[in-house]
Design an enzyme around this catalytic site. Structure first.
Site, PDB file in Angstrom:
ATOM      1  N   PHE A  67      -3.506   3.574  15.197  1.00 23.29           N
ATOM      2  CA  PHE A  67      -3.746   4.591  14.175  1.00 23.29           C
ATOM      3  C   PHE A  67      -4.893   4.117  13.290  1.00 23.29           C
ATOM      4  CE2 PHE A  67      -0.813   8.193  13.467  1.00 23.29           C
ATOM      5  CZ  PHE A  67      -0.129   8.118  14.658  1.00 23.29           C
ATOM      6  N   LYS A 102     -10.390  -2.184  18.862  1.00 20.17           N
ATOM      7  CA  LYS A 102      -9.008  -2.620  19.127  1.00 20.17           C
ATOM      8  C   LYS A 102      -8.726  -2.684  20.624  1.00 20.17           C
ATOM      9  CE  LYS A 102      -7.349  -2.569  14.792  1.00 20.17           C
ATOM     10  NZ  LYS A 102      -6.554  -3.585  14.101  1.00 20.17           N
ATOM     11  N   LYS A 110       7.424 -17.554 -10.932  1.00 18.81           N
ATOM     12  CA  LYS A 110       6.622 -16.440 -11.451  1.00 18.81           C
ATOM     13  C   LYS A 110       5.383 -16.986 -12.169  1.00 18.81           C
ATOM     14  CE  LYS A 110       6.826 -12.530 -14.540  1.00 18.81           C
ATOM     15  NZ  LYS A 110       7.453 -11.953 -15.706  1.00 18.81           N
ATOM     16  N   ASN A 147       0.845  -1.200   0.000  1.00 17.67           N
ATOM     17  CA  ASN A 147       0.000   0.000   0.000  1.00 17.67           C
ATOM     18  C   ASN A 147       0.877   1.245   0.000  1.00 17.67           C
ATOM     19  OD1 ASN A 147       0.529   0.829   2.862  1.00 17.67           O
ATOM     20  ND2 ASN A 147      -0.365  -1.191   3.234  1.00 17.67           N
ATOM     21  N   ASP A 191      -4.277  -6.385   5.476  1.00 14.97           N
ATOM     22  CA  ASP A 191      -5.258  -7.197   6.195  1.00 14.97           C
ATOM     23  C   ASP A 191      -5.207  -8.661   5.754  1.00 14.97           C
ATOM     24  OD1 ASP A 191      -6.349  -5.198   7.835  1.00 14.97           O
ATOM     25  OD2 ASP A 191      -7.429  -4.359   6.119  1.00 14.97           O
ATOM     26  N   PRO A 215      -2.504 -11.747  10.993  1.00 11.24           N
ATOM     27  CA  PRO A 215      -2.729 -11.501  12.427  1.00 11.24           C
ATOM     28  C   PRO A 215      -2.925 -10.010  12.682  1.00 11.24           C
ATOM     29  CG  PRO A 215      -0.434 -12.121  11.993  1.00 11.24           C
ATOM     30  CD  PRO A 215      -1.180 -12.301  10.708  1.00 11.24           C
ATOM     31  N   ASP A 216      -3.810  -9.691  13.604  1.00  9.97           N
ATOM     32  CA  ASP A 216      -4.022  -8.292  13.988  1.00  9.97           C
ATOM     33  C   ASP A 216      -3.011  -7.986  15.101  1.00  9.97           C
ATOM     34  OD1 ASP A 216      -4.785  -5.861  14.967  1.00  9.97           O
ATOM     35  OD2 ASP A 216      -6.911  -6.341  15.132  1.00  9.97           O
ATOM     36  N   ILE A 217      -1.929  -7.350  14.737  1.00  8.69           N
ATOM     37  CA  ILE A 217      -0.808  -7.148  15.674  1.00  8.69           C
ATOM     38  C   ILE A 217      -1.250  -6.291  16.855  1.00  8.69           C
ATOM     39  CG2 ILE A 217       1.570  -6.324  15.913  1.00  8.69           C
ATOM     40  CD1 ILE A 217       1.791  -6.699  12.793  1.00  8.69           C
ATOM     41  N   LYS A 244     -13.051   2.270  16.011  1.00  9.66           N
ATOM     42  CA  LYS A 244     -11.820   1.462  15.932  1.00  9.66           C
ATOM     43  C   LYS A 244     -11.126   1.388  17.288  1.00  9.66           C
ATOM     44  CE  LYS A 244     -10.212   1.111  11.859  1.00  9.66           C
ATOM     45  NZ  LYS A 244      -9.628   1.426  10.559  1.00  9.66           N
TER      46      LYS A 244
HETATM   47  N1  CTP Z   1      -3.046  -3.071  12.700  1.00 10.09           N
HETATM   48  C1  CTP Z   1      -2.214  -4.076  13.132  1.00 10.09           C
HETATM   49  N2  CTP Z   1      -2.256  -5.294  12.533  1.00 10.09           N
HETATM   50  C2  CTP Z   1      -3.111  -5.535  11.501  1.00 10.09           C
HETATM   51  C3  CTP Z   1      -3.949  -4.486  11.050  1.00 10.09           C
HETATM   52  C4  CTP Z   1      -3.892  -3.274  11.671  1.00 10.09           C
HETATM   53  O1  CTP Z   1      -1.419  -3.872  14.070  1.00 10.09           O
HETATM   54  N3  CTP Z   1      -3.120  -6.716  10.948  1.00 10.09           N
HETATM   55  C5  CTP Z   1      -3.005  -1.773  13.399  1.00 10.09           C
HETATM   56  C6  CTP Z   1      -2.531  -0.599  12.568  1.00 10.09           C
HETATM   57  O2  CTP Z   1      -1.132  -0.416  12.701  1.00 10.09           O
HETATM   58  C7  CTP Z   1      -3.318   0.559  13.143  1.00 10.09           C
HETATM   59  C8  CTP Z   1      -4.605  -0.079  13.577  1.00 10.09           C
HETATM   60  O3  CTP Z   1      -4.326  -1.458  13.736  1.00 10.09           O
HETATM   61  O4  CTP Z   1      -2.721   1.050  14.311  1.00 10.09           O
HETATM   62  C9  CTP Z   1      -5.765   0.123  12.658  1.00 10.09           C
HETATM   63  O5  CTP Z   1      -5.494  -0.386  11.429  1.00 10.09           O
HETATM   64  P1  CTP Z   1      -6.629  -0.556  10.299  1.00 10.09           P
HETATM   65  O6  CTP Z   1      -6.039  -1.362   9.199  1.00 10.09           O
HETATM   66  O7  CTP Z   1      -7.162   0.773   9.960  1.00 10.09           O
HETATM   67  O8  CTP Z   1      -7.711  -1.340  11.088  1.00 10.09           O
HETATM   68  P2  CTP Z   1      -8.586  -2.510  10.718  1.00 10.09           P
HETATM   69  O9  CTP Z   1      -8.972  -3.130  11.982  1.00 10.09           O
HETATM   70  O10 CTP Z   1      -7.899  -3.354   9.719  1.00 10.09           O
HETATM   71  O11 CTP Z   1      -9.873  -1.827  10.119  1.00 10.09           O
HETATM   72  P3  CTP Z   1     -10.400  -1.580   8.598  1.00 10.09           P
HETATM   73  O12 CTP Z   1     -11.611  -2.371   8.560  1.00 10.09           O
HETATM   74  O13 CTP Z   1     -10.648  -0.114   8.482  1.00 10.09           O
HETATM   75  O14 CTP Z   1      -9.322  -2.044   7.671  1.00 10.09           O
END
Ligand code: CTP
Length: 404
Positions: free
Chosen positions: A332, A350, A292, A213, A282, A310-312, A346
């Site tokens: 953020f 979170k 390739k 991105n 995501d 994983p959602d860190i 959010k």
């Molecule tokens: N984040 C993270 N790990 C992920 C996705 C997000 O640590 N796999 C953290 C980002 O660094 C940021 C926050 O979560 O601090 C929000 O990220 P965002 O991608 O906007 O949140 P999402 O929960 O993925 O929501 P959205 O549906 O808007 O994508």
């Protein structure tokens, strides 16, 4: 606003070949908005002329304590009272030894001794041959000068003018300027360990293609720098970005969300602040092709399957240390519209005490941004400014909200 706007710096030069770098340093200080008064020892004038330093600083240079230009003939008092900081660069081994004993037999040492210690910081940028630097006498002096309240900067490493290689070179002018700017920042996070994620992640499709991105990492790097300036020990876990590491910050480079997850989990146990600025992908491609992927004769698009990453931040925020307030987590949200509504939602999703919203498309890659700080009780806007300025304000907000 420039980082050294309205700051008056006395730049002291002592005898050493690194005096040639002091010319560039003088220019760099002025470029950051400072006014510079140069004071040289007699030995320094053997290496660079007062004429050069006068032309660069646009002020007459002082060398002698008997300089008759001061009406009261007290240059050491007058010059030290005007200063916001005295920066001695280069600081020779002999000059540091002299300072240590409170000796004052030339204008510069006299001025250092006469400065109001609590108001005018003394910053030394040592420069000498590597054997002189590691000599126990010099190392002892560095420790004692630090205890006496001076800030002794690091030395650089590499080839020296004498032909030897090792520690002892003076830092580069830009490094000294960064350290000086940091010295003026309040130490709001002194003794804290801060972990920051920054930049995008890259999720491979095959050996030559991937999904990423537009995040540049600039906001995360600015936060890392601001936290370091505030006295914290900072580690930044960086996705693929083209940014130089802020001085004093430890950097760990990663590529994918899974790499970033691993790097965070192995370090977050020691942190007291976690700031997740990274734009983590995501999803990743479930099966990365080993070769390739080639176009087919029929023109079919490849059949890509995705797995959620994983959602860190979510995982860290659920940990016991985050829940007890021992670890302060900041998230953020980069949104394209309805910032406040999404940022509040959010924050709750979170489970973090502070969430920082910004308009993603407007900020990606830019040096400026505007932030919306959302916590359990309030919504606060930090108006458009450069990212370092915003980062310093955010660091102050974090420090204020920390319980432990
Ligand atoms: N984040 C993270 N790990 C992920 C996705 C997000 O640590 N796999 C953290 C980002 O660094 C940021 C926050 O979560 O601090 C929000 O990220 P965002 O991608 O906007 O949140 P999402 O929960 O993925 O929501 P959205 O549906 O808007 O994508």
């Amino acid at each position: 606003m420039l980082d050294l706007q309205n700051k008056h710096i006395v730049l002291g030069l002592t005898g050493g070949i690194a005096c040639y770098k002091a010319a560039e340093l003088c220019r760099a200080l002025i470029k950051q908005g400072a006014s510079v008064q140069v004071v040289m020892t007699e030995s320094a004038t053997q290496f660079i002329t007062a004429v050069t330093m006068q032309a660069l600083s646009n002020r007459a240079v002082y060398v002698s304590q008997w300089d008759a230009r001061e009406p009261n003939n007290m240059a050491h008092i007058n010059l030290s009272r005007e200063a916001d900081a005295i920066l001695v660069a280069p600081a020779s081994a002999d000059f540091m030894a002299k300072l240590l004993h409170g000796r004052a037999d030339d204008l510069l040492s006299l001025m250092c001794l006469a400065r109001p210690v609590s108001e005018v910081p003394l910053i030394l940028a040592p420069a000498m041959n590597r054997e002189m630097w590691i000599n126990p006498a010099t190392q002892r002096n560095v420790v004692q000068l630090t205890q006496d309240g001076a800030l002794v900067l690091d030395v650089g490493q590499g080839d020296q003018a004498c032909g030897e290689t090792g520690d002892g070179r003076m830092l580069e002018p830009e490094e000294i300027v960064q350290d000086l700017i940091a010295a003026f920042q309040p130490k709001l996070l002194a003794g804290r360990k801060v972990l920051v994620t920054a930049g995008p992640t890259y999720e491979a499709i095959d050996p030559v293609r991937g999904i990423t991105n537009l995040s540049s990492g600039k906001m995360g790097f600015a936060i890392a720098r601001a936290a370091h300036e505030a006295g914290a020990e900072v580690t930044v876990i960086a996705g693929p970005v083209h940014l130089s590491t802020p001085r004093g910050v430890i950097r760990v480079d990663v590529r994918s969300a899974q790499d970033m997850h691993g790097a965070v989990m192995s370090r977050v146990k020691e942190a007291s602040v976690f700031v997740a600025t990274a734009a983590v992908a995501d999803w990743r491609v479930s099966h990365v092709a080993e070769q390739k992927i080639k176009k087919t004769a029929k023109g079919d698009a490849p059949d890509l399957q995705f797995t959620e990453n994983p959602d860190i931040l979510g995982e860290v925020a659920k940990s016991g240390r985050a829940q007890s307030g021992e670890l302060f987590c900041v998230g953020f949200a980069a949104e394209s519209h309805d910032l406040q509504k999404y940022a509040q939602a959010k924050r709750e999703k979170k489970g973090v005490p502070l969430l920082v919203g910004n308009i993603g498309p407007a900020t990606f890659g830019s040096d400026e941004n505007a932030l919306l700080l959302v916590d359990a009780k309030s919504v606060q806007e930090i108006p458009k400014a450069n990212k370092l300025e915003l980062a310093r304000k955010l660091v102050a907000e974090i420090a204020q909200r920390m319980k432990h």
